[in-house]
Design an enzyme around this catalytic site. Structure first.
Site, mmCIF file in Angstrom:
data_model
loop_
_atom_site.group_PDB
_atom_site.id
_atom_site.type_symbol
_atom_site.label_atom_id
_atom_site.label_comp_id
_atom_site.label_asym_id
_atom_site.label_seq_id
_atom_site.Cartn_x
_atom_site.Cartn_y
_atom_site.Cartn_z
ATOM 1 N N ASP A 28 0.846 -1.198 0.000
ATOM 2 C CA ASP A 28 0.000 0.000 0.000
ATOM 3 C C ASP A 28 0.875 1.239 0.000
ATOM 4 O OD1 ASP A 28 -2.300 -1.453 0.142
ATOM 5 O OD2 ASP A 28 -2.845 -0.848 2.179
ATOM 6 N N LYS A 85 -7.872 0.859 -5.148
ATOM 7 C CA LYS A 85 -9.079 0.326 -4.517
ATOM 8 C C LYS A 85 -10.327 1.088 -4.946
ATOM 9 C CE LYS A 85 -6.847 -1.124 -0.178
ATOM 10 N NZ LYS A 85 -6.905 -2.583 -0.250
ATOM 11 N N GLY A 157 -5.535 -2.938 8.657
ATOM 12 C CA GLY A 157 -5.204 -1.801 9.501
ATOM 13 C C GLY A 157 -5.018 -2.142 10.960
ATOM 14 N N GLY A 218 -3.540 -7.289 8.065
ATOM 15 C CA GLY A 218 -2.902 -7.455 9.366
ATOM 16 C C GLY A 218 -1.469 -7.946 9.329
ATOM 17 N N GLY A 239 -0.284 -3.653 4.011
ATOM 18 C CA GLY A 239 -0.891 -2.333 4.028
ATOM 19 C C GLY A 239 -0.132 -1.414 4.944
ATOM 20 N N SER A 240 -0.664 -1.254 6.134
ATOM 21 C CA SER A 240 -0.090 -0.303 7.078
ATOM 22 C C SER A 240 1.259 -0.755 7.622
ATOM 23 C CB SER A 240 -1.077 -0.108 8.229
ATOM 24 O OG SER A 240 -2.410 -0.167 7.752
#
Lengths: 298, 197
Positions: A28, A85, A157, A218, A239-240
């Site tokens: 991301d 997205k 997230g 996650g 992602g994060s």
């Protein structure tokens, strides 16, 4: 060369594109600078969005497609594929992203769903889609709608890998249970999991999903990434976990190397040393029910 | 016959399955080995570089030390086939994109390439293609494909599409801009295995 024989957007091209991502890490990113860091670290693709899932979670409100300006800038700044997205069911966001030249669309539960009844009819698009799933029925429904790639939903997230593990195990177990069933039993399963019988038969025969299956939601460390590879997924979305880490550049490279060395604990140990501060995260069990993202979509 | 498939990233299972089926069709005893780390390539008779993301593949091959082994195999005359990203890695000159990203190239062929020459995934296509080593058209699958912009002497052009060179051969090294592993037509793999001494 006869031009009518030239074909775009075929199932083979869509699924083929997804196959090129196998064994890779998709990261991301929210700016061209982050996209460069991802590319330099060896990401196979980037996912362009306006904020990473952990920030979406914090900010609340309606989460939508990223600003087309940012998506276009990211497309111009890297050589690897760029995904973006769209909200569940929001086929106009998807059309906009396709027109910008995005290589793949993630119809994502991380954004606020735009349609409570229908997912996007992905067969109408030239570019391929990836969709989240928590179990076999959900995965096969999305494939039936034209998804060329599946990912676990996990719980985006959070930095808590447990839900991605749960979803990957769930799908693997359900596929395993199809082995040796006769046609009548296959039909019963198809009814139970609300999936087309043809796809159930195809999955049973292949003993895997008929499209590429990534882990997402996650994953925050090299060990998390390696764990998901060990569970049989084809690659990883992060992602994060990268840009919420203390040293994103180092974390990004470490996760890429971990995916290529997932079965070598001694190498993973080296890779995991001194990575600095990891994404703080939030355990899944502490999230209020109304803030859970994975139950969006069906 | 031992066939190595560089299995760092990309379309690996399909290359393995296709290679196995092609060997079977030819009635050749053989083994297809996925290679993720150094040490295996020197034991193999031929090498396949699959499609994937060439930036990623190049970096990881260098990190794993596989790049040097492939160069040695090429010097020893062992057949090598690169498809799509594999083609980019075989080139001496990877074009502007490769320079910008500081891409690691094997540089085994006297060719210049241009990555993503047709555009992004929206522009990906399949088309029946005339390939000089085959007697009828081959359904060629191009996915964010590169093209070959220049060849030096010693490089044979095997196929072109709309003036772009999309398949070449130099000695025992074969490079394709498309994906023979995504179809059930094994003729290109059969040709490649025919090069093994």
């Amino acid at each position: 060369m006869e031009l009518e024989k030239l074909r775009h957007g075929t199932e083979l091209l869509k699924r083929g594109f997804a196959k090129m991502q196998k064994g890779g890490v998709i990261m991301d990113v929210t700016t061209p600078e982050e996209a460069h860091i991802a590319e330099d670290a060896g990401a196979v693709a980037v996912m362009a969005l306006h904020m990473v899932p952990s920030d979406i979670r914090k900010t609340g409100g309606v989460a939508r497609m990223a600003d087309p300006q940012i998506v276009a800038e990211i497309i111009d700044s890297v050589t690897i594929p760029v995904m973006a997205k769209a909200r569940i069911g929001h086929f106009v966001e998807a059309e906009i992203l396709e027109s910008l030249g995005a290589d793949m669309i993630d119809e994502s539960e991380v954004l606020t769903p735009a349609d409570v009844k229908y997912h996007i009819d992905k067969r109408n698009f030239t570019i391929p889609f990836v969709c989240g799933a928590r179990d076999l029925g959900e995965a096969l429904r999305r494939i039936h709608e034209g998804a060329a790639m599946i990912r676990t939903k996990g719980e985006a997230g959070t930095g808590d890998v447990a839900e991605a593990v749960r979803h990957m195990r769930q799908i693997n177990e359900q596929i395993g249970r199809l082995k040796g069933l006769d046609l009548q039993d296959m039909e019963r399963v198809a009814r139970e999991i609300e999936a087309p019988i043809e796809l159930v038969l195809e999955t049973a025969g292949m003993q895997r999903l008929p499209v590429v299956n990534f882990a997402a939601g996650g994953i925050a460390t090299p060990a998390d990434a390696a764990l998901m590879m060990k569970l049989g997924c084809d690659g990883i979305f992060v992602g994060s976990g990268i840009f919420k880490a203390g040293k994103p550049t180092i974390m990004a490279s470490a996760i890429v190397e971990a995916v290529n060395n997932f079965d070598r604990p001694e190498v993973l140990a080296e890779i995991s040393k001194g990575l600095g501060e990891q994404m703080k995260g939030i355990s899944f069990s502490s999230i209020p029910k109304e803030e859970i993202l994975q139950t969006r979509g069906w | 016959m031992k066939i190595a498939v560089v299995a760092i990233q990309g379309n690996i299972e399909e290359h393995i399955t296709t290679a196995e089926k092609a060997l079977k069709e030819m009635g050749l005893p053989g083994e297809v080995i996925p290679v993720r780390h150094s040490g295996t390539i020197p034991l193999c008779d031929a090498i396949i570089l699959p499609g994937g993301e060439s930036t990623t593949l190049g970096r990881l091959m260098a990190r794993e030390g596989i790049d040097g082994e492939i160069k040695e195999a090429a010097t020893a005359g062992k057949p090598i086939m690169g498809t799509c990203a594999g083609l980019v890695l075989l080139a001496k000159d990877g074009g502007e994109q490769a320079q910008r990203t500081g891409q690691h190239l094997l540089g085994l062929m006297d060719i210049n390439v241009d990555r993503n020459a047709f555009g992004g995934q929206r522009e990906s296509f399949e088309v029946p293609l005339e390939v000089s080593i085959l007697d009828s058209p081959y359904n060629a699958v191009f996915i964010r494909a590169p093209v070959i912009t220049r060849v030096k002497s010693g490089v044979d052009v095997l196929a072109t599409f709309e003036e772009h060179i999309v398949a070449v051969k130099q000695g025992n090294v074969l490079a394709l801009a498309f994906h023979p592993e995504l179809t059930e037509d094994f003729r290109i793999h059969r040709h490649f295995f025919g090069l093994v001494q």
